[in-house]
Structure formats: structure tokens, C-alpha cells
Scaffold this motif. Structure first.
Motif, short mmCIF file in Angstrom:
data_model
loop_
_atom_site.label_atom_id
_atom_site.label_comp_id
_atom_site.label_asym_id
_atom_site.label_seq_id
_atom_site.Cartn_x
_atom_site.Cartn_y
_atom_site.Cartn_z
N ILE A 63 -55.53 37.71 12.88
CA ILE A 63 -55.05 38.34 14.24
C ILE A 63 -56.17 38.09 15.32
N GLY A 64 -55.51 37.90 16.59
CA GLY A 64 -56.52 37.58 17.70
C GLY A 64 -56.79 36.21 17.80
N MET A 65 -56.28 35.12 16.98
CA MET A 65 -56.80 33.68 16.87
C MET A 65 -56.18 33.09 18.12
N MET A 66 -56.87 31.97 18.63
CA MET A 66 -56.15 31.12 19.59
C MET A 66 -56.12 29.70 18.98
N ASN A 67 -55.16 29.10 19.26
CA ASN A 67 -54.83 27.51 18.71
C ASN A 67 -55.10 26.69 19.59
N GLU A 68 -56.32 25.77 19.87
CA GLU A 68 -56.60 24.95 20.85
C GLU A 68 -55.34 23.98 21.34
N GLN A 69 -54.70 23.59 20.21
CA GLN A 69 -53.46 22.54 20.84
C GLN A 69 -52.66 23.19 21.45
N ARG A 70 -52.37 24.79 21.28
CA ARG A 70 -51.08 25.32 22.23
C ARG A 70 -51.97 25.57 23.49
N ILE A 71 -53.12 26.13 23.65
CA ILE A 71 -53.73 26.19 24.67
C ILE A 71 -53.74 24.76 25.70
N ALA A 72 -53.80 23.99 25.09
CA ALA A 72 -53.82 22.47 25.69
C ALA A 72 -52.38 22.38 26.21
N THR A 73 -51.12 22.85 25.49
CA THR A 73 -49.91 22.86 26.03
C THR A 73 -49.81 23.69 27.22
N ASN A 74 -50.37 24.85 27.19
CA ASN A 74 -50.27 25.95 28.32
C ASN A 74 -50.91 25.36 29.72
N TYR A 75 -52.09 24.60 29.08
CA TYR A 75 -53.02 24.10 30.41
C TYR A 75 -52.24 22.86 31.19
N LYS A 76 -51.26 22.13 30.32
CA LYS A 76 -50.60 21.06 31.03
C LYS A 76 -49.37 21.83 31.92
N PHE A 77 -48.85 22.66 31.19
CA PHE A 77 -47.75 23.45 32.15
C PHE A 77 -48.07 23.77 33.45
N LEU A 78 -49.36 24.49 33.48
CA LEU A 78 -50.02 24.89 34.76
C LEU A 78 -50.35 23.83 35.67
N VAL A 79 -50.99 22.62 34.99
CA VAL A 79 -51.61 21.48 35.97
C VAL A 79 -50.16 20.80 36.46
N ASP A 80 -48.94 20.46 35.69
CA ASP A 80 -47.86 19.80 36.02
C ASP A 80 -47.05 20.76 36.98
N ASN A 81 -47.23 22.06 36.89
CA ASN A 81 -46.41 22.69 37.81
C ASN A 81 -47.39 23.04 39.11
N LYS A 82 -48.57 22.37 39.22
CA LYS A 82 -49.34 22.90 40.16
C LYS A 82 -49.74 24.22 40.37
N LEU A 83 -49.86 24.81 39.38
CA LEU A 83 -50.20 26.16 39.38
C LEU A 83 -51.85 26.34 39.28
N ILE A 84 -52.43 25.24 38.73
CA ILE A 84 -54.03 25.36 38.97
C ILE A 84 -54.27 23.44 39.22
N GLU A 85 -55.44 23.24 39.67
CA GLU A 85 -56.03 21.93 39.74
C GLU A 85 -56.85 21.74 38.80
N ALA A 86 -56.67 20.49 38.06
CA ALA A 86 -57.12 20.05 36.59
C ALA A 86 -58.86 19.80 37.10
N ASP A 87 -59.14 19.65 38.31
CA ASP A 87 -60.71 19.47 38.53
C ASP A 87 -61.24 20.67 38.80
N LYS A 88 -60.34 22.02 38.86
CA LYS A 88 -61.33 23.04 38.83
C LYS A 88 -61.30 24.03 37.84
N VAL A 89 -60.53 23.42 36.81
CA VAL A 89 -60.33 24.30 35.32
C VAL A 89 -60.32 23.45 34.25
N LYS A 90 -61.55 23.83 33.39
CA LYS A 90 -61.74 23.15 32.01
C LYS A 90 -61.27 24.08 31.11
N VAL A 91 -60.39 23.61 29.95
CA VAL A 91 -60.13 24.43 28.93
C VAL A 91 -61.42 24.86 28.32
N SER A 92 -62.41 24.11 28.03
CA SER A 92 -63.61 24.32 27.57
C SER A 92 -64.51 25.54 28.34
#
Length: 326
Positions: A282-311
Motif C-alpha cells: 500500500i502507498g507505493m509509487m511506480n517510477e515508470q508510471r510517474i514518468a508517464t504522468n510527467y510526460k503528460f504534464l510537459v506535453d500539455n504545457k502544464l509544467i516546464e521540463a526545465d523547472k521540474v525534475k522527477v528526481s
């Protein structure tokens, strides 16, 4: 024979040890809405003494529609908060707030669109009026438009009132799987809930998100809180009575019937215990799935890639080896 002085020193040391063992680290967690079953594991861990077992004196504070929990955490009024989604937390980080997500309790986002009973799927909603909150425009609505061809022209504001939906057979409204469908059912209207997570929406929900400084300066306390929380959720899903008593104390408007409905839905749809939870806990986070979420935000210009790093936006160390199995 020990001298009186040495006996006194030993007694003082014993008293200090006893006091130290009983000391509890104070910790405040703020939720994103009024107390409800969707917050049950946190209340359960307070009610059953699980947090106390890990040396914590936890206060669960309610959020609400007019409460900016990110702002309050930044001002030091909460140690960690409940993110509605991990995407929301990445957007906040992109905006300059150094927030870090350390756990995600809901493996499936309970977000749904609710239709009248004649609609069998998202594909049949293109000619419907869709009631959504403004915040959805910077999240799942973009995904729905891309996946199903919806348009902004068909939307109307959702004001957290089911009456417009009840009155209009052509309306569809947003909701939480375990909440609004119950209210609509109680109003005597037959409806269907369509869960985003079952159609490819990968967002996590009900996160434990903290200021970066908290994860570093109070790492042991955060780790204890995360562990206690996951045990709290396991306990709540097994027997929700202790947590529900505290939920009703914080939110007297909450009914036993609503709580029972919500808990049943959380269990039925595997909101907490589905997807990767049976293997990793319970409570775990999948890094591959988070990478998908990150890409969605960047592709839709909801975040700027140079301002947020997944790490930097996530710290997996708090859940990596927990394995609190459902």
C-alpha cells in the motif's frame, strides 16, 4: 554499596529515559476536503494508536473548498498534505513551491464522469453537456479531450451541487467514485459512474506530499508517518469503525450510510489495494508510471521540463521497502 549520590544519578537517568521513550513527535497532516471515508486510513491510524506506536502525536486537519492546503503547508501550518493527485503536486513544484511527494495511497484515481443510465461509456458523451470544475481544465479534461474528442464548448462549471445533473437528462458531471454517485442515488436518479483509471488515466491520488525541507530535516519522522499511514489504511479497510468515529467527530454531516458506501467502493474497485499494491504494498509509487504522468504534464504545457525534475518532485525512499501488503 552504592552511595546516595550514585543512586540518585541512576534514578534521574532512568526517569529521563522513561520520559524520552514516552515523548511523541508532533506531526500535522492536512487533508484536501472535509473528513470522509476517502481519508479513513489516516483517521484509523490516530484512532487505533498506530501513529503513537511509531512515536508520533499526529493531528489530522480537514481541508475544504476554500482552503489552500499548499499555502498553509508553505506557511508551516502542516508538515505534509494530501495531494488530490501527484500531477497537482508537480504543477505546484513547477510554480516554485518545493513540494515532494513521498507516497500515494490511491493506486487508482477515483475521479469519474457520471452519466444518466442510458450512457454506456465515454464514447457516448460527445453530445452531452459536461459539468466540470475549473481545476479540471489543467488536468484530466485535457486527457479526455485528446482521448475522446470532447470540446471545451460542451462544458459548464460544476459547483459541487448535483441538482443541475439531476434536472438535465443530457448532462454529465464530474465526481468521485465513492461520493457523488451515492448522493445521486439517494436523490432517486439512476446513473452510471465511468472511472478514468480503468481507461488509461495514470494519475495517483491521495498523496502524502511535504515540503522538501521537511523530508530532509525530519526524515525519520516522515518515514514513521508514512509507515503508520499505510498500516492505518490496511486496518481501516479491514474494520473501519474506529476511523469512522473520528471522521464523524470532525465532520458531523457524514452519515454511516455514506461511509459504508464509500468504503465498499474503495474495496470493490481496488482504489487502495489494486494495480501494483498486491506486489509492492500500500502507498507505493511506480517510477515508470510517474514518468508517464510527467510526460503528460510537459506535453500539455502544464509544467516546464526545465523547472521540474522527477528526481526532485518525488522521493521513493519512504515507500520503497515498506511492503505493507493489502
Amino acid at each position: 554499596m552504592q552511595s546516595l549520590l550514585s543512586r540518585s544519578l541512576l534514578a534521574a537517568a532512568g526517569l529521563a529515559f522513561a520520559l524520552g521513550a514516552q515523548a511523541q513527535d508532533k506531526f500535522t497532516y492536512m487533508t484536501n476536503w472535509y473528513a470522509q471515508a476517502e481519508h479513513g486510513g489516516f483517521y484509523q491510524a490516530v484512532a487505533t494508536g498506530i501513529y503513537k506506536k511509531y512515536g508520533l502525536d499526529v493531528t489530522v486537519k480537514m481541508g475544504g473548498p476554500q482552503v489552500n492546503i499548499l499555502q498553509l503547508m508553505a506557511a508551516g501550518q502542516a508538515d505534509c498534505i494530501m495531494g488530490s493527485s501527484d500531477l497537482q503536486m508537480m504543477i505546484a513544484r513547477s510554480g516554485g513551491l518545493p513540494v515532494v511527494t513521498v507516497a500515494a495511497i490511491f493506486q487508482k484515481d477515483p475521479q469519474v464522469l457520471i452519466s444518466h443510465e442510458d450512457v454506456d461509456g465515454f464514447e457516448q458523451m460527445k453530445d452531452k453537456t459536461i459539468l466540470i470544475a475549473p481545476s479540471a481544465q489543467r488536468g484530466y479534461w485535457l486527457w479526455l479531450k485528446q482521448k475522446y474528442g470532447f470540446t471545451d464548448a460542451q462544458t459548464r462549471p460544476y459547483t459541487f451541487n448535483i441538482q443541475p445533473f439531476v434536472a438535465d437528462k443530457n448532462a454529465v458531471q464530474q465526481g468521485y467514485l465513492s461520493s457523488e454517485p451515492f448522493a445521486i442515488q439517494k436523490a432517486g436518479v439512476k446513473a452510471k459512474a465511468h472511472l478514468f483509471a480503468d481507461k488509461g488515466w495514470t494519475s495517483y491520488a491521495t498523496t502524502v506530499s511535504c515540503m522538501e525541507s521537511t523530508t530532509k530535516d525530519r526524515s525519520k519522522v516522515v518515514a514513521a508517518f508514512v509507515k503508520g499511514t499505510m498500516e492505518g489504511w490496511k486496518s481501516y479497510l479491514a474494520d473501519p469503525a474506529p476511523g469512522n468515529a473520528l471522521i464523524k467527530k470532525d465532520n458531523p454531516n457524514m452519515t454511516d450510510e455514506q461511509l459504508a458506501y464509500s468504503v465498499a467502493k474503495l474495496k470493490e474497485m481496488g482504489i487502495v489495494t489494486g494495480l501494483d499494491a498486491p506486489k509492492l504494498g500500500i502507498g507505493m509509487m511506480n517510477e515508470q508510471r510517474i514518468a508517464t504522468n510527467y510526460k503528460f504534464l510537459v506535453d500539455n504545457k502544464l509544467i516546464e521540463a526545465d523547472k521540474v525534475k522527477v528526481s526532485e518532485a518525488y522521493d521513493f525512499s519512504f515507500v520503497k521497502d515498506l511492503k505493507v501488503m493489502p
